[in-house]
Design a protein around this motif. Sequence first.
Motif: not given
Length: 93
Positions: A19-45
């Motif tokens: 989340e911090s990296i996403i905020q940084l990329l958007k606010s300081q570098y104006n990068i809005h095309k992002l994808s996140i590769l999530v590991i789904p089989g873990l214990r997500w709350n």
Amino acid sequence: LKSYISIHDVSPITIDETESIIQLLKSQYNIHKLSILVIPGLRWNKHQIEKLKLFEQNGIQIAAHGWSHKSSSLKLKYAFADLTASAVPFCLF
């Protein structure tokens, strides 16, 4: 310069840094095309899943990245980039 950034290995332990990296990329570098590769089989709350849904609602593409992302033969080396106040690991294969 147009960029499309993907953040790999997003897990319950890395969701806040992601989340911090996403905020940084958007606010300081104006990068809005992002994808996140999530590991789904873990214990997500519930809170972490809601955060993923919020990312998606804000235009971030979410993709599954393996089920549990375990490997005994893969060797990773890390380089550290000081993008935020703390060093952020990036995997180099």
